[in-house]
Enzyme design. Structure first.
Site, PDB file in Angstrom:
ATOM      1  N   HIS A  61      71.001 -53.109-112.768  1.00 39.33           N
ATOM      2  CA  HIS A  61      70.272 -51.995-113.389  1.00 39.33           C
ATOM      3  C   HIS A  61      71.016 -51.449-114.611  1.00 39.33           C
ATOM      4  O   HIS A  61      71.859 -50.567-114.500  1.00 39.33           O
ATOM      5  CB  HIS A  61      70.117 -50.892-112.323  1.00 39.33           C
ATOM      6  CG  HIS A  61      69.264 -49.733-112.742  1.00 39.33           C
ATOM      7  ND1 HIS A  61      68.720 -48.864-111.835  1.00 39.33           N
ATOM      8  CD2 HIS A  61      68.871 -49.278-113.942  1.00 39.33           C
ATOM      9  CE1 HIS A  61      68.023 -47.929-112.459  1.00 39.33           C
ATOM     10  NE2 HIS A  61      68.112 -48.164-113.747  1.00 39.33           N
ATOM     11  N   ASP A 305      73.016 -47.982-113.688  1.00 41.35           N
ATOM     12  CA  ASP A 305      71.969 -47.309-114.458  1.00 41.35           C
ATOM     13  C   ASP A 305      72.519 -46.911-115.837  1.00 41.35           C
ATOM     14  O   ASP A 305      72.208 -45.842-116.368  1.00 41.35           O
ATOM     15  CB  ASP A 305      71.410 -46.091-113.712  1.00 41.35           C
ATOM     16  CG  ASP A 305      70.161 -45.506-114.372  1.00 41.35           C
ATOM     17  OD1 ASP A 305      69.610 -46.156-115.276  1.00 41.35           O
ATOM     18  OD2 ASP A 305      69.747 -44.396-113.980  1.00 41.35           O
TER      19      ASP A 305
END
Ligand SMILES: [Zn+2]
Length: 423
Positions: A61, A305
């Protein structure tokens, strides 16, 4: 031919650990021999004495902002940050402009990723333009190389669309990664609906926003059998729902970010927009539940992220500033500092959450050190401390700059080639 001599091997997949020398030939690990017992040969030598040799890290991610927002990051600068963080594989999200909801954009991302020296994978979107209304051509996008589907950055709010996407992704054997945040429960994004939001005169983003969608999507998995990944889990209710789903044997996976396992909503008071992330960082109890989830296998991956934003964007007032923080260069150190040093996880368990599990769950190579496998390796020193600096990413929006961090990445090898050296 390259020999890595004198290091302590730690294979996260098998748990094999000890003093071993490795030989790499044509990108492949051809021999793993007990320390000092590798037959002599003419080879480049990497001296790994006093260091740990393990599998390159895998991040399911990251946001590399390319195409469309390359003033924040591009695929090449993002990959440099990844290498410095110890990663040999990353999966790019698709909130770019244009979106990878079409073959041309997906191919651009894959082709540029192939120029980086590491394995840079691309997702494809679930819905056209991430608008949540019309499904993409999942079949064609999977055939063109998308490793998973996601509208990350936004939730798939329409349950009917989500159900249809799951049926089609399941038939393709692909996972859907989900940003679970129902906008109906989000007044202002990036700050937990709680004490600190109140101090700012805001209502914030409530926990219901996340766990109501997690609950819905577990029901859809139960019906369709499609594998899902609950991205950046932020609250204890979600952890519990995922735990129960796993007990049922459902293919429900989950990620935790370093910021969610390290900090609480107090970070917003201390760091302002640098701690503004979606979903927000929540309470002490939520942080404890996330760590518990990492310990018992409920949360099976650590994902950064990594979300670069320009300094002038983060300088906007809290409500207007974009959400997200850069994460690739400090993730492993935060795992050591917050999870291994306090005794929550062993080093092997941390490495498994950051390499073996994400590779296996996404369905890409990596996360192991074995004879006959391609050499994707990380050589690091877990004990030396460093101070987190600005980093190699084009953006540097992280509250961790200036903090003391354990762990120095020395060498990163991908497909047998040295792609990063800390000199
Ligand atoms: Zn997200």
């Amino acid at each position: 031919m390259t020999d890595i001599l004198g290091g302590t091997l730690l294979d996260p997949e098998s748990g094999k650990a000890g003093l071993y020398d490795l030989r790499i030939r044509d990108g492949i690990i051809t021999e793993i021999a007990e320390g000092g017992k590798l037959p002599a040969a003419e080879a480049d030598v990497i001296d790994a004495t006093g260091r740990i040799v393990t599998a390159g890290l895998v991040d399911p991610h990251v946001h590399f902002r390319d195409p469309g927002f390359t003033h924040k990051e591009d695929i090449l600068t993002g990959a440099e940050a990844a290498k410095r963080g110890g990663y040999t594989s990353v999966v790019m999200m698709g909130n770019t402009s244009p979106h990878p909801d079409n073959l041309e954009t997906l191919r651009y991302m894959i082709e540029k990723g192939a120029q980086t020296g590491i394995r840079v994978y691309a997702c494809a979107n679930v819905t056209m333009g991430m608008e949540g209304k019309e499904l993409t051509d999942l079949e064609a996008l999977a055939a063109a190389g998308a490793v998973l589907f996601t509208d990350d950055g936004l939730p798939v709010t329409d349950a009917g669309i989500m159900r249809e996407a799951c049926k089609r992704a399941q038939a393709l054997g692909k996972m859907i990664s989900l940003h679970e945040e129902d906008p109906a429960f989000v007044k202002e994004s990036g700050v937990n609906a709680g004490a600190v939001a109140k101090e700012l005169g805001l209502s914030g983003a409530s926990r219901e926003a996340e766990y109501s969608m997690v609950e819905r999507d577990i029901a859809i998995v139960r019906e369709t059998g499609c594998a899902i990944d609950v991205q950046h889990v932020s609250c204890k209710e979600s952890v519990e729902l995922i735990r129960e789903a796993k007990k049922e044997g459902l293919p429900v996976h989950a990620e935790a970010t370093p910021h969610h396992f390290t900090m609480t909503e107090d970070a917003v008071r201390q760091y302002g927009t640098l701690a503004k992330v979606n979903p927000p960082i929540r309470t002490k109890e939520d942080r404890a539940a996330i760590i518990e989830g990492l310990k018992d296998g409920t949360i099976d991956m650590i994902a950064t992220d990594h979300a670069p934003h320009a300094a002038e964007e983060k300088a906007l007032p809290f409500v207007k500033a974009p959400s997200g923080m850069t994460g690739l260069e400090n993730a492993f150190s935060l795992g050591l500092r917050e999870l291994v040093r306090p005794g929550h996880l062993t080093l092997t368990e941390l490495l498994r959450l950051m390499s073996t599990n994400p590779a296996r769950i996404v369905g890409i190579p990596g996360g192991y050190v074995r004879e006959g496998a391609e050499a994707d390796l990380l050589i690091f020193d877990p004990d030396t401390e460093r101070v987190a600096d600005r980093g190699l990413s084009r953006s540097s929006n992280t509250p961790f700059t200036g903090q003391r961090m354990p762990g120095v990445v020395h060498t990163v090898i991908c497909k047998g080639k040295t792609v990063y050296e800390n000199v």
